[in-house]
Design an enzyme around this catalytic site. Structure first.
Site, short mmCIF file in Angstrom:
data_model
loop_
_atom_site.label_atom_id
_atom_site.label_comp_id
_atom_site.label_asym_id
_atom_site.label_seq_id
_atom_site.Cartn_x
_atom_site.Cartn_y
_atom_site.Cartn_z
N TYR A 143 0.87 -1.18 0.00
CA TYR A 143 0.00 0.00 0.00
C TYR A 143 0.90 1.23 0.00
CZ TYR A 143 -3.32 3.51 1.83
OH TYR A 143 -4.10 4.63 2.02
N ASP A 238 9.30 2.79 -0.91
CA ASP A 238 8.28 3.43 -0.07
C ASP A 238 8.62 3.09 1.39
OD1 ASP A 238 4.63 3.43 0.14
OD2 ASP A 238 6.18 4.15 1.50
N LYS A 271 5.25 9.27 8.58
CA LYS A 271 5.10 8.73 9.95
C LYS A 271 6.20 9.22 10.91
CE LYS A 271 2.64 4.77 8.03
NZ LYS A 271 1.29 4.77 8.61
P1 KE4 Z 1 -0.65 8.30 4.74
O1 KE4 Z 1 -1.27 9.01 3.56
O2 KE4 Z 1 -1.67 7.45 5.48
O3 KE4 Z 1 0.11 9.25 5.66
O4 KE4 Z 1 0.46 7.29 4.21
C1 KE4 Z 1 0.11 6.37 3.24
C2 KE4 Z 1 1.08 5.21 3.29
C3 KE4 Z 1 2.05 5.10 2.31
N1 KE4 Z 1 2.93 4.09 2.31
C4 KE4 Z 1 2.91 3.13 3.28
C5 KE4 Z 1 3.91 2.02 3.25
C6 KE4 Z 1 1.94 3.20 4.31
O5 KE4 Z 1 1.92 2.23 5.27
C7 KE4 Z 1 1.00 4.24 4.33
C8 KE4 Z 1 -0.08 4.35 5.40
N2 KE4 Z 1 -0.16 3.27 6.30
C9 KE4 Z 1 -1.46 3.03 6.90
C10 KE4 Z 1 -1.36 1.78 7.78
N3 KE4 Z 1 -1.30 0.60 7.02
C11 KE4 Z 1 -1.94 4.22 7.69
C12 KE4 Z 1 -3.16 3.96 8.53
C13 KE4 Z 1 -4.42 4.43 7.89
O6 KE4 Z 1 -4.56 4.29 6.66
O7 KE4 Z 1 -5.26 4.95 8.66
#
Ligand code: KE4
Length: 433
Positions: A143, A238, A271
């Protein structure tokens, strides 16, 4: 006992879709009522009913120091007094960019944004602009945020491109996105032979925390890197989740230990670098990054990009994780959690395996670690849900979905870990009946 969580959830659902501002928070995969956090401190948070939980989500990774670290809190309070946002450059953005580049030397330059999605989306656009190519390659189970081009599942075969995983994403938007099986070198070779010269980039989660915890094999990463170089595509790591989470130099440092000289061409971060405030970044070599506006033809922008309060939070967080012994202690605690869980599962006679790197961990009800998404998704949902709720009832908060990773913080104590292992032991006994 009043269930304020339930009351709040009912109220939230009237005004916010699903009652949450991000789907995974809704407990849809595990059932039950989400816990509304009242406050958090160190390794814990307290819900609306005042119940304490040992927190292994930590905002899905950012809270690597634990909640409310004094040095970070002080930095944020001080920054806020000087102003919340200016829409103009500040010294602190330069300091944070310099700090990130010092820790991740594969990047010459970095641009700060407000979310991992924004960083990933911008990295894709930059890769396309810098190479003049449209096609991108990602892997099933990874993701990279919810930008349209990345909400895509595997097509019917190697030659076919992806299909949207979300309504609202027109097929033509994902027609340039190829999706392969994670850790499948043969598919990689075939895809590059077919499309290598059209590929702008390959984007990967080096340790896939969105499949719970699946490592890309060293040969797979090595081959991705070699093929990208051979065909002129950019290899994009990523590291939104793994960045400063698994090692001081992030996952790319872990892989460089096995692949001498390894560097991705671009890195996406988030993060931890914001310490819990809205801050993410993408970076790479100067020649690519200088294609970005205002210097180059690739447009990218953001009102709150490099926000002065968020950068203060990020800088204070990076200062703490850069202290000697930080990752040694974090990794020791994570490994002790996994080995404790393994021992309890063995005692209960249930199939269990786990893995960790630095402050990130995952586990499965399998005999051996899965290598790809298809295997992860064969997990017995009911079994995971019993574990999730059994731990929740015992004051231990893990991810409310079997495909999510777990996160340790510097604030977790050995006593917290022992309490967690004992709680899991109780639940494993239930599972073994
Ligand atoms: P954000 O747009 O949520 O800040 O980041 C997206 C993203 C991009 N790349 C990786 C590897 C990620 O894990 C994420 C976001 N992770 C999720 C948890 N699996 C955030 C939690 C959520 O979606 O509420």
């Amino acid at each position: 006992m009043t269930d304020r969580n339930l009351e709040l959830f009912e109220r939230a659902k009237r005004v916010i879709p699903g009652g949450v501002n991000s789907p995974v928070r809704a407990f849809k995969a595990v059932g039950g009522t989400p816990r509304f956090v009242q406050r958090a401190q160190g390794a814990y948070f307290w819900d609306a009913d005042g119940k304490r939980y040992i927190d292994y989500i930590g905002s899905w990774g950012p809270m690597i120091l634990g909640h409310g670290h004094p040095a970070v809190l002080e930095a944020v309070q001080k920054a806020a007094l000087d102003g919340f946002s200016f829409g103009a450059p500040t010294e602190r953005e330069v300091e944070l960019a310099e700090a990130i580049l010092a820790l991740v030397p594969s990047m010459d330059m970095v641009r700060l944004v407000s979310s991992g999605t924004e960083a990933g989306m911008s990295a894709i656009r930059l890769a396309r602009g810098a190479t003049g190519r449209s096609k991108i390659l990602k892997f099933e189970g990874c993701y990279h945020g919810h930008a349209d081009a990345l909400l895509v599942k595997a097509g019917s075969g190697l030659a076919t491109f992806g299909n949207p995983t979300s309504a609202g994403v027109p097929p033509e938007v994902v027609q340039h996105t190829l999706v392969l099986e994670y850790n499948n070198i043969q598919q990689l070779e075939e895809a590059f032979a077919l499309h290598g010269k059209e590929l702008a980039c390959v984007m990967i989660e080096p340790i896939a925390g969105n499949m719970n915890f699946v490592r890309a094999s060293v040969p797979f990463i090595k081959r991705c890197s070699e093929l990208c170089t051979e065909y002129g595509a950019l290899f994009v790591f990523d590291e939104v989740m793994t960045g400063f989470r698994v090692a001081p130099g992030s996952a790319q440092q872990v892989y460089a230990r096995s692949i001498p000289g390894f560097e991705p061409d671009m890195t996406v971060m988030g993060k931890v670098i914001g310490g819990g405030m809205p801050l993410a970044a993408f970076g790479g070599k100067r020649a690519v990054m200088e294609q970005l506006a205002p210097l180059g033809p690739v447009y990218q922008a953001g009102t709150l990009s490099g926000n002065p309060v968020a950068t203060a939070c990020g800088l204070a967080t990076l200062a703490e994780i850069s202290k000697p012994g930080f990752y040694e202690d974090l990794g020791r605690k994570t490994r002790s959690l996994i080995s404790g869980l393994q021992a309890e599962a063995d005692k209960a006679g249930i199939d269990f395996c786990g893995d960790s790197e630095g402050g990130m961990f995952g586990f499965f009800f399998f005999k051996e670690l899965p290598q790809n998404y298809a295997k992860v998704m064969t997990t017995d949902n009911a079994r995971f849900n019993t574990l999730f709720h059994g731990l929740l009832d015992r004051g231990v908060y893990i991810a409310p979905a079997l495909y999510e990773a777990g996160f340790m913080s510097a604030a977790h104590t050995d006593a917290d870990i022992a309490e967690t292992v004992a709680a899991a032991g109780d639940v494993f006994k239930l599972l073994s009946k």
